[in-house]
Enzyme design. Structure first.
Site, PDB file in Angstrom:
ATOM      1  N   HIS A 336     106.305 -14.732  75.427  1.00 51.65           N
ATOM      2  CA  HIS A 336     105.571 -14.803  76.687  1.00 51.65           C
ATOM      3  C   HIS A 336     106.438 -15.451  77.773  1.00 51.65           C
ATOM      4  O   HIS A 336     106.718 -16.638  77.715  1.00 51.65           O
ATOM      5  CB  HIS A 336     104.298 -15.622  76.471  1.00 51.65           C
ATOM      6  CG  HIS A 336     103.361 -15.640  77.629  1.00 51.65           C
ATOM      7  ND1 HIS A 336     102.693 -16.766  78.021  1.00 51.65           N
ATOM      8  CD2 HIS A 336     102.976 -14.650  78.476  1.00 51.65           C
ATOM      9  CE1 HIS A 336     101.920 -16.484  79.052  1.00 51.65           C
ATOM     10  NE2 HIS A 336     102.077 -15.206  79.344  1.00 51.65           N
ATOM     11  N   GLU A 364     107.593 -10.435  77.202  1.00 56.46           N
ATOM     12  CA  GLU A 364     106.650 -10.196  78.305  1.00 56.46           C
ATOM     13  C   GLU A 364     107.152 -10.909  79.549  1.00 56.46           C
ATOM     14  O   GLU A 364     107.644 -12.043  79.457  1.00 56.46           O
ATOM     15  CB  GLU A 364     105.265 -10.708  77.918  1.00 56.46           C
ATOM     16  CG  GLU A 364     104.156 -10.386  78.908  1.00 56.46           C
ATOM     17  CD  GLU A 364     103.992 -11.422  80.012  1.00 56.46           C
ATOM     18  OE1 GLU A 364     103.228 -11.145  80.969  1.00 56.46           O
ATOM     19  OE2 GLU A 364     104.612 -12.501  79.953  1.00 56.46           O
ATOM     20  N   ASP A 366     106.887 -10.848  84.320  1.00 58.06           N
ATOM     21  CA  ASP A 366     106.064 -10.542  85.488  1.00 58.06           C
ATOM     22  C   ASP A 366     106.944 -10.174  86.669  1.00 58.06           C
ATOM     23  O   ASP A 366     108.006 -10.782  86.874  1.00 58.06           O
ATOM     24  CB  ASP A 366     105.235 -11.772  85.885  1.00 58.06           C
ATOM     25  CG  ASP A 366     104.560 -12.424  84.694  1.00 58.06           C
ATOM     26  OD1 ASP A 366     103.441 -12.020  84.366  1.00 58.06           O
ATOM     27  OD2 ASP A 366     105.167 -13.342  84.089  1.00 58.06           O
ATOM     28  N   HIS A 379     105.978 -15.512  87.878  1.00 60.50           N
ATOM     29  CA  HIS A 379     104.570 -15.340  87.510  1.00 60.50           C
ATOM     30  C   HIS A 379     103.607 -15.669  88.643  1.00 60.50           C
ATOM     31  O   HIS A 379     102.754 -14.860  89.010  1.00 60.50           O
ATOM     32  CB  HIS A 379     104.215 -16.184  86.281  1.00 60.50           C
ATOM     33  CG  HIS A 379     102.764 -16.075  85.911  1.00 60.50           C
ATOM     34  ND1 HIS A 379     101.801 -16.943  86.381  1.00 60.50           N
ATOM     35  CD2 HIS A 379     102.104 -15.182  85.121  1.00 60.50           C
ATOM     36  CE1 HIS A 379     100.617 -16.601  85.909  1.00 60.50           C
ATOM     37  NE2 HIS A 379     100.766 -15.532  85.140  1.00 60.50           N
ATOM     38  N   GLU A 440     104.620  -6.992  83.514  1.00 62.12           N
ATOM     39  CA  GLU A 440     103.320  -7.102  84.179  1.00 62.12           C
ATOM     40  C   GLU A 440     103.515  -6.986  85.679  1.00 62.12           C
ATOM     41  O   GLU A 440     104.273  -7.740  86.291  1.00 62.12           O
ATOM     42  CB  GLU A 440     102.627  -8.429  83.859  1.00 62.12           C
ATOM     43  CG  GLU A 440     101.280  -8.553  84.575  1.00 62.12           C
ATOM     44  CD  GLU A 440     100.636  -9.909  84.449  1.00 62.12           C
ATOM     45  OE1 GLU A 440      99.773 -10.224  85.302  1.00 62.12           O
ATOM     46  OE2 GLU A 440     100.987 -10.664  83.528  1.00 62.12           O
TER      47      GLU A 440
END
Length: 574
Positions: A336, A364, A366, A379, A440
């Protein structure tokens, strides 16, 4: 000299108790005990307690009495040990999970001349005590039915849901709902029936308990995954008493009659968290050597423990089946925002550390757009948490953002990376080792026009189309990625699984990406082959001040997830 009180446990209820329950009494909180010393130290610092310890002998030597706020399964063990050492005990509900356990504790307390009280704050608050007294006057005639409901929507990653031994709505809320029934009808019921619904891990999310008496009935309704009107209704032959939600914090109730225009309204004070009322009764009992005239009696405590024990016996098969399934679950592990516990999140250093982990499935991250339209990895929409500047990222150019430092002055000081820099770094890991990347699109708060196209073009530039999953909380972004390329893999992000499912149907998303506390429904048949990638929202990030708990893969495998997105992938891959 006053009472030297110890606290066992450092959870939510312990914090509320330490904040206000003991204020105004001749008490000092002398020590806090927790087998995990870091938790004890943090709690002691927050509430100005002199001694934090994981050594039982040291703890016991400093106290006259203790408040037990440890996990449910430890209540009986701690209470037994304290009573054997002649310490007075105020134990959070449920104190015990069988009638025999409860009886043994009360016997031990008497043998050692100790006060033992079950901490059920409702039983001691002025409004509820007054309600019971009013019923005794016969104002509503003979009591024929008592219905009590307490429901709250609880994240499924909390112990109320994840404790397969003693979790669930009955063990968490049943004491409250059974209390007025047992108080008014007594502990000698003639019939006992359970019905309700379970979460996917076998724990009860909503339960009804029906108690039958010779000339009356009681219905207790409690839920952690179902919301209902939390009211108390006491029905009699002349009228009824209605206490609105939250009746367990009894501040107001009404006596209602056949004539709808006639009603008597009663209002009472309720201070702070309400824990002060039970503690004041506890202190008075210690000082006088006599059990309080209000609260939970021994007989009532035993009766409630007995009901809980019978319920847990009935549920054992379902919970055992869940255990067997969970024991064989082996979800894939994603990093993450990279290895974001060991390194500043969403940095090249965090990504490289994750990419080098043996057995890692993916990373993962962003993406957002700068003022000049560059795709960067970050993020938060605001820079304050990581950079210390209270301003939006999108109000800065890439050149301006590159001047900032994450973890400034730290040995792991880093820059905000661009998506292109990240793809350059990870390309060999993706192509040679099959590493996947979940990007994301941060479009649910600021709608970055064109971010989908720019992100996709960069992924194409490095030939990583088959190594990327695109996700977003915004359905339009997920749809757009499919429009750009029907082969793009997508994931629908949401807090609740039910919302992931609903929006995935709208967008054609290939996977579900729920929060690990949002398993509010079971997977429908047509979604059982889709990946369920769970993002863990309870782990600390790099040096954010929170404690890292022990790894708990069974906890995260309870709800049929296929992948775990974690801040500490190294912990689960070691």
């Amino acid at each position: 000299m006053g009472i030297k009180l110890g606290i066992i446990g450092c959870g939510r209820i312990a914090g509320r108790f330490a904040s206000d329950a003991w204020q105004g009494t001749d008490t000092v909180i002398a020590a806090v005990y927790n087998p995990r010393i870091e938790s004890a130290k943090k709690f002691a610092q927050e509430y100005h307690i002199d001694l934090a310890t994981d050594r039982w002998d040291e703890f016991a030597a400093q106290i006259d009495a203790a408040y037990i706020a440890a996990p449910h399964e430890q209540h009986v063990r701690y209470a037994t040990r304290l009573l054997q050492e002649k310490k007075h005990v105020l134990c959070e509900k449920p104190m015990a999970f069988s009638g025999d356990e409860a009886r043994s504790l009360y016997t031990l307390a008497k043998e050692n001349d100790c006060i033992l009280l079950e901490a059920v704050k409702t039983a001691y608050c002025p409004g509820f005590v007054a309600l019971l007294e009013l019923v005794k006057t016969g104002v509503i005639g003979e009591i024929k039915d008592v219905e009590a409901c307490f429901c709250k929507l609880t994240p499924t990653n909390l112990r109320e849901f994840t404790n397969l031994d003693l979790g669930g709505s009955v063990t968490e809320l049943g004491t409250y709902c059974l209390l007025p029934i047992i108080k008014l009808f007594g502990s000698h019921y003639s019939g006992l029936h359970f019905s309700g619904v379970r979460a996917e891990n076998g724990v009860d999310g909503f339960t009804k308990i029906m108690l039958e008496y010779g000339d009356g009935t009681g219905l207790a309704k409690m839920g952690l995954g179902v919301k209902s009107e939390g009211e108390l209704i006491i029905s009699g032959t002349k009228g009824y008493i209605y206490a609105p939600a939250p009746w367990w914090l009894t501040k107001h109730f009404e006596v209602r009659y056949e004539d709808p225009n006639k009603r008597d309204i009663y209002t009472y004070p309720y201070e702070g968290s309400g824990l002060k009322y039970e503690y004041e009764a506890f202190v008075q009992a210690i000082e006088t050597g006599a059990m309080p005239t209000v609260g939970v009696t021994e007989e009532e405590s035993v009766a409630i423990a007995e009901i809980m024990g019978r319920f847990l016996q009935k549920e054992q098969t379902c919970r055992d089946a869940a255990r067997a399934r969970i024991a064989t679950a082996k979800p894939d592990i994603w990093a993450h925002r990279g290895c974001s516990y060991a390194y500043p999140e969403n940095t090249l250093e965090a990504f490289e550390a994750a990419a080098k982990l043996r057995g890692i499935t993916g990373i993962e991250t962003d993406v957002q757009l700068t003022k000049d339209g560059e795709v960067v990895i970050f993020h938060d929409e605001n820079l304050k948490r990581l950079i210390g500047v209270d301003a939006r990222l999108c109000d800065y150019t890439l050149e301006e953002l590159k001047r900032f430092r994450i973890a400034k002055g730290d040995e792991k000081e880093s820059q905000i990376p661009t998506l292109e820099e990240t793809l350059q770094l990870l390309e060999p890991y993706c192509k040679e080792h099959g590493l996947l990347l979940n990007i994301e699109l941060k479009t649910s708060i600021i709608r970055y026009e064109g971010i989908e196209e720019k992100t996709y073009e960069l992924v194409k530039k490095y030939g990583l189309e088959n190594h990327v999953v695109y996700s977003s909380f915004l359905p339009d972004s997920v749809k757009r990625m499919k429009e750009l390329d029907g082969q793009n893999r997508t994931g629908m992000l949401a807090g609740r699984l039910s919302d992931c499912i609903r929006m995935a149907r709208e967008t054609g998303a290939d996977a579900l990406h729920p929060y690990n506390g949002g398993f509010d429904t079971k997977l429908p048949e047509d979604f059982k082959t889709k990946p369920v990638r769970v993002w863990n929202a309870e782990e600390p990030f790099y040096k954010d001040g929170r404690l890292l708990k022990e790894k708990n893969m069974p906890k995260y495998s309870m709800y049929r997830m296929t992948d775990l997105i974690t801040n500490v992938p190294e912990l689960y891959l070691s």
